[in-house]
Design an enzyme around this catalytic site. Structure first.
Site, PDB file in Angstrom:
ATOM      1  N   ASP A 167       0.850  -1.194   0.000  1.00 25.15           N
ATOM      2  CA  ASP A 167       0.000   0.000   0.000  1.00 25.15           C
ATOM      3  C   ASP A 167       0.880   1.236   0.000  1.00 25.15           C
ATOM      4  O   ASP A 167       2.009   1.200  -0.501  1.00 25.15           O
ATOM      5  CB  ASP A 167      -0.914  -0.028   1.239  1.00 25.15           C
ATOM      6  CG  ASP A 167      -2.210   0.726   1.014  1.00 25.15           C
ATOM      7  OD1 ASP A 167      -2.240   1.929   1.299  1.00 25.15           O
ATOM      8  OD2 ASP A 167      -3.181   0.113   0.545  1.00 25.15           O
ATOM      9  N   HIS A 204      -3.037   5.985   4.281  1.00 33.09           N
ATOM     10  CA  HIS A 204      -3.842   4.835   3.853  1.00 33.09           C
ATOM     11  C   HIS A 204      -3.254   3.527   4.370  1.00 33.09           C
ATOM     12  O   HIS A 204      -3.962   2.678   4.926  1.00 33.09           O
ATOM     13  CB  HIS A 204      -3.930   4.836   2.326  1.00 33.09           C
ATOM     14  CG  HIS A 204      -4.998   3.971   1.748  1.00 33.09           C
ATOM     15  ND1 HIS A 204      -4.778   2.657   1.416  1.00 33.09           N
ATOM     16  CD2 HIS A 204      -6.290   4.232   1.426  1.00 33.09           C
ATOM     17  CE1 HIS A 204      -5.889   2.146   0.892  1.00 33.09           C
ATOM     18  NE2 HIS A 204      -6.827   3.076   0.891  1.00 33.09           N
ATOM     19  N   SER A 412     -11.106  -0.842   0.169  1.00 31.96           N
ATOM     20  CA  SER A 412      -9.728  -0.798   0.670  1.00 31.96           C
ATOM     21  C   SER A 412      -9.644  -1.313   2.093  1.00 31.96           C
ATOM     22  O   SER A 412      -8.624  -1.876   2.499  1.00 31.96           O
ATOM     23  CB  SER A 412      -9.200   0.649   0.657  1.00 31.96           C
ATOM     24  OG  SER A 412      -8.698   1.008  -0.589  1.00 31.96           O
TER      25      SER A 412
END
Length: 476
Positions: A167, A204, A412
């Site tokens: 990621d 994230h 996600s």
């Protein structure tokens, strides 16, 4: 897919990859993004066949420039593909790429004889391509605990399950959160811009690590910053980055991946073909997000879960809405999505706790929930002012302070929740095979949800709390 929403996302990704001219396709359908003027082929003999075939086709067409055709990347690499330039990347607009269209068409006869695809666009793989919603993290109230809350399973270094997250990287102060005590990996590249504002999708990877750690505390989590370029990467580089991620620490028990792309096909991505074949021969379980396009078209690599030969090695995950009763309005769906998990309005760690920073919201104009569901999904709530991609907008985008925790939505986050559930099952049942744990978890699960009229398997962590759904009034 709403064209305005896609154009906003296109602009953001193009700014993050300024040296790579991008196009949208096919034919401005807003299905995917790809590199202009370039095609991907398998390296070796097949690449030479494609190059010769395209050159002959262009030579025979007076309006095409065969002088542009040449190799545009290494002849060979571990991912097994190479780039061939077939046109001027600066020619035409974002929805025009005649050279690539002609190159694909010229090879069809060879592909028919070979019985497999030989050439493809060089797609952009991203954590939010085409996304509905263009959801940005909302600061969580300081009094609100993580959701899912941390399970009480102790961490045991001898039995901890290895989880690799591919990621964006980790925030510099992530260790200030005790939940991430057993997390390590790559640092996030350039957290803030020149004004001290968090860059797009920064945090994230940290957020995802927090979800895995909450659901499955007996894990050793490694976060690789393979997608530090605003969450985007070209398909031609993606396979190589995946190999680098597993080479750095060995093949993990579970690999959590929240990025992908549609490609208009049902046979996968050339750029990850070699990686997916090697994955199949390992013991690692890939848990991959099904995408946020609100459609049924395959989203890769998650959709490998629906291909023969990868049923045991890939688990594709869609998102449930905040009350956990049905699919969130943005989630992809279809038979290739094998399970759904909470993915809307989850609360986890975003920035760490040492240095709160402001974040500029991006307002999404894609109103899928208006016709998909009668509830206010994250593309409409909360409302914000300002559109980052609209440079002429006079309204100042909202700025808020993040002090550790945030609330975020998307497939996600359904993926790492599911990865955590697989890891927790391994710990609880002393199971050392992650693929066996996947099978056991799904076989023993009696829960379901309704997604687009179909009953589907649903996994809900015991420490997850349903959040009331905001109902819209008539006509909204």
């Amino acid at each position: 897919m709403a064209p305005q929403r896609f154009h906003e996302q296109f602009d953001q990704i193009q700014r993050s990859m300024p040296d790579v001219p991008l196009a949208m396709g096919p034919d401005d359908s807003a299905e995917f993004m790809y590199e202009k003027g370039v095609v991907l082929v398998r390296d070796g003999e097949e690449a030479q066949v494609v190059e010769d075939t395209v050159r002959a086709h262009f030579t025979a067409a007076p309006d095409l420039d065969q002088e542009q055709i040449r190799r545009a990347g290494p002849q060979t690499n571990r991912s097994g593909i190479t780039r061939i330039r077939v046109g001027d990347p600066g020619e035409g607009g974002r929805d025009t790429d005649r050279s690539v269209a002609h190159a694909l068409r010229s090879v069809r006869e060879h592909e028919s004889r070979a019985g497999h695809r030989m050439v493809a666009r060089n797609h952009v793989v991203h954590i939010a391509v085409n996304a509905c919603p263009g959801d940005e993290p909302v600061p969580a109230p300081l009094s609100e605990p993580p959701n899912p809350a941390a399970a009480d399973t102790p961490h045991d270094p001898d039995t901890a399950v290895g989880v690799l997250v591919v990621d964006t990287g980790l925030m510099h102060d992530y260790r200030s959160c005790g939940l991430l005590a057993h997390t390590d990996g790559d640092a996030q590249v350039q957290e803030c811009d020149d004004q001290g504002i968090l860059r797009q999708y920064v945090g994230h990877g940290t957020f995802i690590a927090g979800l895995v750690a909450a659901v499955a505390p007996n894990t050793d989590i490694t976060v690789r910053g393979s997608l530090n370029d605003a969450g985007a990467i070209l398909e031609s580089e993606f396979g190589e980055r995946l190999f680098e991620a597993v080479d750095a620490g060995g093949w993990p028990d579970v690999l959590s991946l929240s990025a992908g792309t549609s490609n208009g096909r049902t046979d996968g991505l050339l750029g990850v073909e070699n990686f997916m074949r090697e994955l199949r021969e390992q013991r690692t379980l890939l848990v991959a997000a099904a995408g946020n396009n609100a459609g049924a078209a395959p989203f890769w690599p998650a959709a490998y879960a629906g291909l023969p030969g990868w049923e045991d090695s890939v688990l594709s995950v869609g998102a449930l809405r905040s009350d956990g009763e049905s699919g969130a309005c943005f989630t992809n769906h279809g038979p290739w999505v094998k399970v759904y998990a909470p993915g809307e309005r989850l609360t986890s760690v975003l920035t760490g706790f040492d240095s709160p920073v402001p974040y500029v919201y991006q307002h999404s104009t894609y109103d899928a929930c208006r016709y998909a569901f009668s509830y206010g999904c994250t593309c409409r709530h909360p409302r914000h002012s300002g559109v980052l991609s609209d440079e002429g907008n006079a309204a100042k985008p909202d700025q808020v302070m993040f002090e550790g925790y945030a609330q975020w939505s998307g497939t996600s986050f359904a993926a790492p929740v599911t990865a955590g559930l697989v890891a927790a099952h391994m710990t609880a049942h002393k199971e050392t095979d992650p693929r066996a744990a996947r099978q056991q978890l799904l076989a023993s699960n009696a829960e379901s949800a309704e997604v687009r009229g179909a009953r589907v398997p649903a996994l809900r962590p015991p420490t997850w709390r349903p959040v009331p759904v905001v109902r819209l009034g008539p006509g909204l």
